[in-house]
Design a protein around this motif. Structure first.
Motif, short mmCIF file in Angstrom:
data_model
loop_
_atom_site.label_atom_id
_atom_site.label_comp_id
_atom_site.label_asym_id
_atom_site.label_seq_id
_atom_site.Cartn_x
_atom_site.Cartn_y
_atom_site.Cartn_z
N MET A 110 11.11 -20.69 -9.12
CA MET A 110 10.97 -21.14 -7.73
C MET A 110 12.21 -20.70 -6.96
N THR A 111 11.98 -19.88 -5.93
CA THR A 111 13.10 -19.27 -5.21
C THR A 111 13.27 -19.85 -3.81
N LEU A 112 14.38 -19.51 -3.19
CA LEU A 112 14.74 -19.99 -1.85
C LEU A 112 14.88 -21.52 -1.85
N VAL A 113 15.61 -22.00 -2.86
CA VAL A 113 15.85 -23.44 -2.99
C VAL A 113 17.23 -23.76 -2.41
N PHE A 114 17.25 -24.70 -1.49
CA PHE A 114 18.49 -25.04 -0.79
C PHE A 114 18.80 -26.54 -0.81
N SER A 115 17.98 -27.33 -1.52
CA SER A 115 18.26 -28.78 -1.55
C SER A 115 17.85 -29.36 -2.90
N ALA A 116 18.43 -30.53 -3.20
CA ALA A 116 18.11 -31.23 -4.45
C ALA A 116 16.65 -31.66 -4.46
N GLY A 117 16.12 -32.05 -3.29
CA GLY A 117 14.72 -32.47 -3.21
C GLY A 117 13.78 -31.32 -3.58
N LEU A 147 25.42 -28.29 -4.72
CA LEU A 147 23.99 -28.36 -4.99
C LEU A 147 23.71 -28.16 -6.48
N ILE A 148 24.46 -27.26 -7.11
CA ILE A 148 24.28 -27.06 -8.56
C ILE A 148 24.59 -28.38 -9.29
#
Ligand code: G3P
Length: 217
Positions: A110-117, A147-148
């Motif tokens: 899953m790409t373009l992930v910018f948040s923990a949600g 975020l990591i």
């Protein structure tokens, strides 16, 4: 920690593979275009060429943004080679497609992930990999590494098996910090990998060893 290289450049992939430390490759439409690879047929052939160069997983991204299109494209990509991982965008239909592929035993990223949600949704959908883009968060004055750490904590709390693939890694310190935080994988340019070699004391020490050896011979 697995090392993936984030490029569609065959020479760079080969250089990392030849070092013996490469675990896989990630690509995206921008990286393909950068190498002048355009048109579906050429892009598909290029994925096969990449798979033939490396031993590990090769992420290949769908272009469709609707569920049916993603399934159609993802199935065609997965058919290309058993090393292909179907890369899906973090949108509602992407999550749905991720669940579809996970249920079929096809690997996903899953790409373009910018948040923990978003990362939580990816794990719930059974993603093999989740790709938080740390460099692009840093670009907008947001702490990408934080975020990591957040995703690591959430995944560990529940035993999610989705691997955290730190993406948009730009340099060696990103690699080291991701390793400290427990990212499972990092993907970055060749320079972020080869840069890890560099230390002036190594160069000075080697020069002295060789000079001393020559004195006695
Ligand atoms: O792995 C994701 C990557 O290709 C994006 O990197 O440097 O364009 O933010 P960047």
């Amino acid at each position: 920690m697995k090392f993936f290289i984030d490029t569609a450049n065959l020479e760079q992939i080969k250089e990392a593979q030849d070092m013996g430390i490469l675990d896989g490759v990630t690509t995206n439409p921008s990286l393909m275009a950068k190498e002048g690879i355009t048109g579906t047929d050429n892009i598909m052939k290029h994925y096969v060429n990449i798979c033939n160069l490396v031993d590990g997983d090769v992420s290949a991204e769908v272009i469709a943004t609707d569920f049916d299109g993603m399934v159609r494209e993802g199935e065609a990509l997965a058919e290309l080679h058993d090393q292909i991982v179907v890369k899906l965008p973090m949108i509602k239909d992407g999550v749905k497609a991720c669940k579809y592929f996970s249920d079929k035993g096809i690997k996903t990223n899953m790409t373009l992930v910018f948040s923990a949600g978003q990362a939580l949704l990816a794990a719930k959908a059974g993603a093999t990999y989740v790709s938080p883009f740390i460099g692009r968060l840093d670009d907008i004055s947001t702490d990408g590494l934080n975020l990591i750490a957040e995703i690591r904590m959430i995944y560990d709390n529940y035993g999610f098996e989705t691997e955290i693939l730190a993406a948009s890694v730009r340099h060696t310190m990103h690699v080291i910090d991701c390793a400290k935080l427990g990212a499972d994988v990092m993907t970055g340019p060749l320079s972020s990998i080869t840069g890890l070699l560099n230390h002036p004391l190594t160069d000075i020490g080697l020069e002295k060893f060789l000079a001393d050896y020559k004195k006695g011979n």
